[in-house]
Design a protein around this motif. Structure first.
Motif, PDB file in Angstrom:
ATOM      1  N   GLN A  77       1.038  -1.179  -0.169  1.00 41.13           N
ATOM      2  CA  GLN A  77       0.138   0.189   0.031  1.00 41.13           C
ATOM      3  C   GLN A  77       0.823   1.368  -0.057  1.00 41.13           C
ATOM      4  OE1 GLN A  77      -3.470   0.069  -0.160  1.00 41.13           O
ATOM      5  NE2 GLN A  77      -3.646   2.260   0.250  1.00 41.13           N
ATOM      6  N   ILE A  78       0.804   2.181  -1.043  1.00 39.07           N
ATOM      7  CA  ILE A  78       1.846   3.273  -1.090  1.00 39.07           C
ATOM      8  C   ILE A  78       1.105   4.565  -1.215  1.00 39.07           C
ATOM      9  CG2 ILE A  78       3.354   1.986  -2.742  1.00 39.07           C
ATOM     10  CD1 ILE A  78       2.255   3.426  -5.112  1.00 39.07           C
ATOM     11  N   GLU A  79       1.737   5.180  -0.466  1.00 37.66           N
ATOM     12  CA  GLU A  79       1.442   6.897  -0.465  1.00 37.66           C
ATOM     13  C   GLU A  79       2.472   7.653  -1.078  1.00 37.66           C
ATOM     14  OE1 GLU A  79       0.978   7.772   3.763  1.00 37.66           O
ATOM     15  OE2 GLU A  79      -0.485   5.998   3.974  1.00 37.66           O
ATOM     16  N   LEU A  80       1.696   8.550  -2.164  1.00 36.80           N
ATOM     17  CA  LEU A  80       2.429   9.271  -2.779  1.00 36.80           C
ATOM     18  C   LEU A  80       2.147  10.679  -3.120  1.00 36.80           C
ATOM     19  CD1 LEU A  80       1.416   8.813  -5.958  1.00 36.80           C
ATOM     20  CD2 LEU A  80       2.792   6.794  -5.553  1.00 36.80           C
ATOM     21  N   ASP A 154       5.968  12.937 -12.208  1.00 42.52           N
ATOM     22  CA  ASP A 154       7.020  13.438 -11.220  1.00 42.52           C
ATOM     23  C   ASP A 154       6.320  13.049  -9.900  1.00 42.52           C
ATOM     24  OD1 ASP A 154       8.825  14.962  -9.375  1.00 42.52           O
ATOM     25  OD2 ASP A 154       8.589  16.752 -10.504  1.00 42.52           O
ATOM     26  N   ILE A 155       7.117  12.223  -9.314  1.00 42.24           N
ATOM     27  CA  ILE A 155       6.379  11.337  -8.091  1.00 42.24           C
ATOM     28  C   ILE A 155       7.275  11.423  -6.632  1.00 42.24           C
ATOM     29  CG2 ILE A 155       5.849   9.006  -7.063  1.00 42.24           C
ATOM     30  CD1 ILE A 155       5.527   8.135 -10.146  1.00 42.24           C
ATOM     31  N   GLN A 156       6.747  11.657  -5.563  1.00 43.14           N
ATOM     32  CA  GLN A 156       7.430  11.767  -4.310  1.00 43.14           C
ATOM     33  C   GLN A 156       6.770  10.397  -3.422  1.00 43.14           C
ATOM     34  OE1 GLN A 156       8.022  14.720  -1.934  1.00 43.14           O
ATOM     35  NE2 GLN A 156       9.327  13.764  -0.481  1.00 43.14           N
ATOM     36  N   LEU A 157       7.477   9.310  -3.228  1.00 50.56           N
ATOM     37  CA  LEU A 157       7.210   8.346  -2.665  1.00 50.56           C
ATOM     38  C   LEU A 157       6.762   8.717  -1.132  1.00 50.56           C
ATOM     39  CD1 LEU A 157       5.907   5.434  -2.350  1.00 50.56           C
ATOM     40  CD2 LEU A 157       8.200   4.599  -2.488  1.00 50.56           C
TER      41      LEU A 157
END
Length: 161
Positions: A77-80, A154-157
Motif C-alpha cells: 500500500q503506497i502513499e505518494l 513526477d512522484i514522491q513516495l
C-alpha cells in the motif's frame, strides 16, 4: 513410483501455499514496442533530457532522490504525491494518493520500486505501459488523457506498508 507421488504432492503443496500468501497481483513482462520507446526517447531529446535511464520494459526515468530503506512491491500500500502530465505540458492530475501498487498502470508498477520511502522519481511512460489505445475521461466526460499518450509523472513516495 513412491518418489514420483511424493514429488507431485510437494509441488501441489508448494504452489498452493505460494498462491495463498500473495496479494493477488502478479508481475507482467510487458515491453513497450520499439516505436513507442523511440517516441519517448525523441521527446526526451526535444526537451534536452539526456541523463534519463531506460528500463528494460521501455520506460525512461530520472531518480531525483533515492529515499531510504526498502522499496515497495506490488502488494505494498503506497502513499505518494505526484503530478501527471502529457508531453504537451498539460497536467491531467496533481494530488496526494494512496493505493496498492499492483493496482496501478504498468509503468508505475515497474517505476515506483526503483526508489524507497522519501524518494523522488520522474517517469516517462510509453502508451503500452500506461493506458494504451484507451482514452481516459474525467467525471464530466472530458478526455484528460488521449489514447496512445506518453505520460510523465513526477512522484514522491512518502510511505508504503
Amino acid at each position: 513410483m513412491k518418489n514420483l507421488v511424493w514429488g507431485f504432492l510437494c509441488l501441489i503443496l508448494f504452489y498452493g501455499c505460494k498462491k495463498e500468501s500473495g496479494c493477488g497481483y502478479n508481475e507482467h513482462n510487458i515491453v513497450a514496442p520499439l516505436s513507442e520507446q523511440q517516441l519517448v526517447k525523441d521527446y526526451l531529446t526535444s526537451i534536452n533530457v539526456y541523463a534519463a535511464s531506460k528500463d528494460s520494459s521501455g520506460f525512461y526515468y530520472e531518480v531525483l532522490q533515492d529515499g531510504e530503506g526498502d522499496s515497495p512491491n506490488l502488494c505494498s500500500q503506497i502513499e505518494l504525491s505526484y503530478t501527471g502530465k502529457l508531453t504537451s505540458g498539460n497536467v491531467f492530475e496533481q494530488k496526494n494518493a494512496a493505493f496498492t501498487l499492483g493496482s496501478s498502470i504498468e509503468g508505475l508498477r515497474k517505476g515506483i520500486p526503483i526508489i524507497s520511502k522519501g524518494g523522488r522519481i520522474k517517469l516517462y511512460i510509453p502508451p503500452t505501459l500506461a493506458y494504451g489505445s484507451r482514452e481516459v475521461k474525467d467525471d464530466a466526460g472530458k478526455v484528460i488523457i488521449p489514447a496512445n499518450s506518453i505520460l510523465i509523472f513526477d512522484i514522491q513516495l512518502t510511505a508504503f506498508y
